[in-house]
Design a protein around this motif. Structure first.
Motif, PDB file in Angstrom:
ATOM      1  N   ALA A 178       5.854  -2.281  -1.572  1.00  0.00           N
ATOM      2  CA  ALA A 178       7.209  -1.735  -1.695  1.00  0.00           C
ATOM      3  C   ALA A 178       8.249  -2.843  -1.675  1.00  0.00           C
ATOM      4  CB  ALA A 178       7.464  -0.739  -0.570  1.00  0.00           C
ATOM      5  N   TYR A 179       8.048  -3.855  -0.837  1.00  0.00           N
ATOM      6  CA  TYR A 179       8.963  -4.993  -0.842  1.00  0.00           C
ATOM      7  C   TYR A 179       8.912  -5.720  -2.185  1.00  0.00           C
ATOM      8  CZ  TYR A 179       9.843  -4.640   4.197  1.00  0.00           C
ATOM      9  OH  TYR A 179      10.242  -4.229   5.442  1.00  0.00           O
ATOM     10  N   LEU A 180       7.709  -5.895  -2.723  1.00  0.00           N
ATOM     11  CA  LEU A 180       7.568  -6.550  -4.014  1.00  0.00           C
ATOM     12  C   LEU A 180       8.338  -5.797  -5.091  1.00  0.00           C
ATOM     13  CD1 LEU A 180       6.105  -8.770  -5.710  1.00  0.00           C
ATOM     14  CD2 LEU A 180       4.282  -7.096  -6.070  1.00  0.00           C
ATOM     15  N   GLU A 181       8.206  -4.479  -5.090  1.00  0.00           N
ATOM     16  CA  GLU A 181       8.876  -3.667  -6.098  1.00  0.00           C
ATOM     17  C   GLU A 181      10.391  -3.767  -5.979  1.00  0.00           C
ATOM     18  OE1 GLU A 181       9.098   1.019  -7.556  1.00  0.00           O
ATOM     19  OE2 GLU A 181       7.664   0.396  -6.012  1.00  0.00           O
ATOM     20  N   ARG A 182      10.902  -3.673  -4.762  1.00  0.00           N
ATOM     21  CA  ARG A 182      12.355  -3.686  -4.578  1.00  0.00           C
ATOM     22  C   ARG A 182      12.960  -5.028  -4.951  1.00  0.00           C
ATOM     23  NH1 ARG A 182      14.244   0.806  -1.545  1.00  0.00           N
ATOM     24  NH2 ARG A 182      16.324  -0.064  -1.901  1.00  0.00           N
ATOM     25  N   LEU A 183      12.288  -6.107  -4.614  1.00  0.00           N
ATOM     26  CA  LEU A 183      12.850  -7.430  -4.879  1.00  0.00           C
ATOM     27  C   LEU A 183      12.731  -7.828  -6.341  1.00  0.00           C
ATOM     28  CD1 LEU A 183      11.603  -9.149  -1.619  1.00  0.00           C
ATOM     29  CD2 LEU A 183      13.997  -8.782  -2.252  1.00  0.00           C
ATOM     30  N   THR A 184      11.626  -7.495  -6.992  1.00  0.00           N
ATOM     31  CA  THR A 184      11.516  -7.805  -8.410  1.00  0.00           C
ATOM     32  C   THR A 184      12.510  -6.977  -9.224  1.00  0.00           C
ATOM     33  OG1 THR A 184       9.681  -6.228  -8.597  1.00  0.00           O
ATOM     34  CG2 THR A 184       9.116  -8.551  -8.298  1.00  0.00           C
ATOM     35  N   ALA A 185      12.809  -5.762  -8.774  1.00  0.00           N
ATOM     36  CA  ALA A 185      13.794  -4.925  -9.457  1.00  0.00           C
ATOM     37  C   ALA A 185      15.193  -5.527  -9.391  1.00  0.00           C
ATOM     38  CB  ALA A 185      13.799  -3.525  -8.861  1.00  0.00           C
ATOM     39  N   LEU A 186      15.418  -6.424  -8.434  1.00  0.00           N
ATOM     40  CA  LEU A 186      16.710  -7.088  -8.306  1.00  0.00           C
ATOM     41  C   LEU A 186      16.764  -8.388  -9.105  1.00  0.00           C
ATOM     42  CD1 LEU A 186      17.330  -6.545  -4.482  1.00  0.00           C
ATOM     43  CD2 LEU A 186      18.462  -5.374  -6.385  1.00  0.00           C
ATOM     44  N   GLY A 187      15.756  -8.619  -9.927  1.00  0.00           N
ATOM     45  CA  GLY A 187      15.764  -9.790 -10.785  1.00  0.00           C
ATOM     46  C   GLY A 187      15.246 -11.047 -10.131  1.00  0.00           C
ATOM     47  N   CYS A 188      14.370 -10.907  -9.153  1.00  0.00           N
ATOM     48  CA  CYS A 188      13.834 -12.060  -8.432  1.00  0.00           C
ATOM     49  C   CYS A 188      12.377 -12.312  -8.816  1.00  0.00           C
ATOM     50  CB  CYS A 188      13.910 -11.838  -6.923  1.00  0.00           C
ATOM     51  SG  CYS A 188      15.589 -11.735  -6.267  1.00  0.00           S
ATOM     52  N   THR A 189      12.022 -13.584  -8.830  1.00  0.00           N
ATOM     53  CA  THR A 189      10.611 -13.958  -8.871  1.00  0.00           C
ATOM     54  C   THR A 189      10.113 -13.904  -7.436  1.00  0.00           C
ATOM     55  OG1 THR A 189      10.979 -15.407 -10.765  1.00  0.00           O
ATOM     56  CG2 THR A 189       8.983 -15.771  -9.469  1.00  0.00           C
ATOM     57  N   THR A 190       9.146 -13.049  -7.167  1.00  0.00           N
ATOM     58  CA  THR A 190       8.854 -12.668  -5.782  1.00  0.00           C
ATOM     59  C   THR A 190       7.404 -12.927  -5.420  1.00  0.00           C
ATOM     60  OG1 THR A 190      10.540 -10.929  -5.959  1.00  0.00           O
ATOM     61  CG2 THR A 190       9.018 -10.796  -4.109  1.00  0.00           C
ATOM     62  N   ASP A 191       7.227 -13.444  -4.218  1.00  0.00           N
ATOM     63  CA  ASP A 191       5.904 -13.689  -3.633  1.00  0.00           C
ATOM     64  C   ASP A 191       5.851 -12.910  -2.324  1.00  0.00           C
ATOM     65  OD1 ASP A 191       3.453 -14.711  -2.878  1.00  0.00           O
ATOM     66  OD2 ASP A 191       4.212 -16.683  -2.321  1.00  0.00           O
ATOM     67  N   VAL A 192       4.930 -11.971  -2.224  1.00  0.00           N
ATOM     68  CA  VAL A 192       4.789 -11.143  -1.018  1.00  0.00           C
ATOM     69  C   VAL A 192       3.341 -11.235  -0.550  1.00  0.00           C
ATOM     70  CG1 VAL A 192       4.961  -8.821  -0.049  1.00  0.00           C
ATOM     71  CG2 VAL A 192       6.623  -9.570  -1.756  1.00  0.00           C
ATOM     72  N   TRP A 193       3.167 -11.373   0.748  1.00  0.00           N
ATOM     73  CA  TRP A 193       1.805 -11.416   1.294  1.00  0.00           C
ATOM     74  C   TRP A 193       1.811 -10.925   2.739  1.00  0.00           C
ATOM     75  CZ3 TRP A 193       5.058 -15.516   1.064  1.00  0.00           C
ATOM     76  CH2 TRP A 193       5.169 -16.351   2.179  1.00  0.00           C
ATOM     77  N   GLU A 194       0.638 -10.744   3.304  1.00  0.00           N
ATOM     78  CA  GLU A 194       0.525 -10.352   4.700  1.00  0.00           C
ATOM     79  C   GLU A 194      -0.572 -11.180   5.366  1.00  0.00           C
ATOM     80  OE1 GLU A 194      -1.591  -6.463   5.447  1.00  0.00           O
ATOM     81  OE2 GLU A 194      -1.017  -6.158   3.342  1.00  0.00           O
ATOM     82  N   THR A 195      -0.416 -11.372   6.654  1.00  0.00           N
ATOM     83  CA  THR A 195      -1.365 -12.150   7.448  1.00  0.00           C
ATOM     84  C   THR A 195      -1.524 -11.468   8.798  1.00  0.00           C
ATOM     85  OG1 THR A 195      -0.757 -14.254   6.413  1.00  0.00           O
ATOM     86  CG2 THR A 195      -1.824 -14.374   8.561  1.00  0.00           C
ATOM     87  N   THR A 196      -2.742 -11.413   9.287  1.00  0.00           N
ATOM     88  CA  THR A 196      -2.985 -10.959  10.649  1.00  0.00           C
ATOM     89  C   THR A 196      -3.378 -12.172  11.492  1.00  0.00           C
ATOM     90  OG1 THR A 196      -3.667  -8.739   9.978  1.00  0.00           O
ATOM     91  CG2 THR A 196      -4.356  -9.487  12.164  1.00  0.00           C
ATOM     92  N   TYR A 197      -2.533 -12.507  12.439  1.00  0.00           N
ATOM     93  CA  TYR A 197      -2.808 -13.607  13.359  1.00  0.00           C
ATOM     94  C   TYR A 197      -3.627 -13.063  14.526  1.00  0.00           C
ATOM     95  CZ  TYR A 197       0.942 -15.954  10.824  1.00  0.00           C
ATOM     96  OH  TYR A 197       1.716 -16.514   9.833  1.00  0.00           O
ATOM     97  N   LEU A 198      -4.550 -13.842  14.994  1.00  0.00           N
ATOM     98  CA  LEU A 198      -5.310 -13.466  16.182  1.00  0.00           C
ATOM     99  C   LEU A 198      -4.896 -14.422  17.296  1.00  0.00           C
ATOM    100  CD1 LEU A 198      -7.355 -11.497  17.279  1.00  0.00           C
ATOM    101  CD2 LEU A 198      -9.178 -13.062  16.619  1.00  0.00           C
ATOM    102  N   HIS A 199      -3.814 -14.055  17.984  1.00  0.00           N
ATOM    103  CA  HIS A 199      -3.305 -14.888  19.065  1.00  0.00           C
ATOM    104  C   HIS A 199      -4.229 -14.773  20.278  1.00  0.00           C
ATOM    105  CE1 HIS A 199       0.307 -15.446  16.755  1.00  0.00           C
ATOM    106  NE2 HIS A 199       0.607 -14.155  16.791  1.00  0.00           N
ATOM    107  N   LEU A 200      -4.499 -15.878  20.910  1.00  0.00           N
ATOM    108  CA  LEU A 200      -5.266 -15.880  22.149  1.00  0.00           C
ATOM    109  C   LEU A 200      -4.281 -16.157  23.280  1.00  0.00           C
ATOM    110  CD1 LEU A 200      -8.140 -15.589  23.285  1.00  0.00           C
ATOM    111  CD2 LEU A 200      -8.345 -18.083  23.178  1.00  0.00           C
ATOM    112  N   LEU A 201      -3.936 -15.096  24.007  1.00  0.00           N
ATOM    113  CA  LEU A 201      -2.929 -15.184  25.048  1.00  0.00           C
ATOM    114  C   LEU A 201      -3.577 -15.436  26.403  1.00  0.00           C
ATOM    115  CD1 LEU A 201      -0.641 -12.172  24.026  1.00  0.00           C
ATOM    116  CD2 LEU A 201      -0.611 -14.530  23.167  1.00  0.00           C
ATOM    117  N   THR A 202      -2.867 -16.134  27.258  1.00  0.00           N
ATOM    118  CA  THR A 202      -3.370 -16.440  28.588  1.00  0.00           C
ATOM    119  C   THR A 202      -2.421 -15.885  29.643  1.00  0.00           C
ATOM    120  OG1 THR A 202      -2.254 -18.598  28.555  1.00  0.00           O
ATOM    121  CG2 THR A 202      -4.549 -18.523  27.792  1.00  0.00           C
ATOM    122  N   GLY A 203      -2.889 -15.881  30.875  1.00  0.00           N
ATOM    123  CA  GLY A 203      -2.083 -15.371  31.975  1.00  0.00           C
ATOM    124  C   GLY A 203      -2.380 -13.920  32.274  1.00  0.00           C
TER     125      GLY A 203
END
Length: 267
Positions: A178-203
């Motif tokens: 949906a972000y890709l669609e909205r931004l390209t419709a505004l005349g932008c060359t668009t790069d959209v991606w997602e990442t899942t980080y696996l944070h190792l938290l302490t404490g």
């Protein structure tokens, strides 16, 4: 103050600054060089200014303004990050409009707090110079236990009356397509991606410590006038988080999905 307008605690937010900064550096790595040397840059939702300072390090000749609506965050930003060309100012991202052409408008983990933020994209893209960039990242983990458990507790009978409408739901951000669609419709060359980080938290109770700096702020703000109720909510929520995110031998794994977009306005 509306209960949905959280009071921020910069010190609490920065307790996990290393993990929180990494998505911004990953976003910044995909941002092209501005189309002019003395670039004009806006950081929407700059918070404590720690990532705004990274912009100044990368583009030392740029004029950079970090915008935020939290007095506490702005005070911390001004106190901790002084550099030539770097300034911090109060603004509400829901209504902010570029007052001059910008070469880069960037936002880090802020737009999830702005209902209907995609409707602001047109004004921001219009405010870019030709070849300028609009880039942002938002958390995409609203269906994770850290958030669903919080919402379930807030809507349970003991809390429903006091916390109705306080928390964001899974529609706080859009799907990447949906972000890709909205931004390209505004005349932008668009790069959209997602990442899942696996944070190792302490404490002790590190996931609770994390959300106290971000997602839990609206609840803490809504219950600030009743410490007993606030502590009761946190105690119940802590128990649920311990079951959902058990500690391992080397820390507590905390998966965190994020959505990124880099949109370059056509020249």
């Amino acid at each position: 103050m509306s209960p949905t307008t959280p009071v921020w605690d910069p010190a609490q937010y920065l307790r996990h600054a290393g993990h929180r900064t990494r998505p911004f550096t990953d976003l910044l790595a995909r941002v092209p060089e501005p189309p002019r040397d003395q670039a004009r840059i806006a950081d929407l939702g700059c918070g404590a200014g720690n990532v705004t300072a990274l912009l100044a390090e990368r583009w030392p000749t740029a004029r950079i303004t970090g915008y935020d609506n939290s007095p506490e965050m702005l005070d911390r930003a001004r106190a901790g990050h002084a550099a030539d060309g770097l300034a911090f100012a109060h603004a509400d991202v829901r209504t902010w409009v570029p007052e001059e052409p910008y070469d880069l408008i960037v936002s880090n983990a802020t737009l999830q707090w702005v209902p209907g933020h995609v409707d602001r994209f047109a004004d921001w893209v219009d405010g870019l110079t030709p070849g300028g960039t609009f880039a942002f990242q938002v958390p995409g983990n609203f269906d994770a236990p850290s958030h669903t458990l919080m919402r379930e507790l807030a809507t349970s009978p003991p809390w429903r009356a006091r916390l109705a409408g306080v928390l964001h739901h899974e529609d706080a951000v859009l799907r990447p397509g949906a972000y890709l669609e909205r931004l390209t419709a505004l005349g932008c060359t668009t790069d959209v991606w997602e990442t899942t980080y696996l944070h190792l938290l302490t404490g002790q109770d590190p996931v609770l410590d994390w959300v106290k700096g971000t997602a839990l702020r609206p609840v803490l703000t809504a219950l600030a006038d009743d410490p007993e109720a606030r502590d009761a909510f946190v105690t119940e929520y802590r128990a649920a988080l311990r079951a959902a995110y058990p500690a391992g031998a080397h820390g507590t794994p905390f998966p965190f999905r994020r959505v990124f977009a880099v949109a370059v306005r056509e020249t």
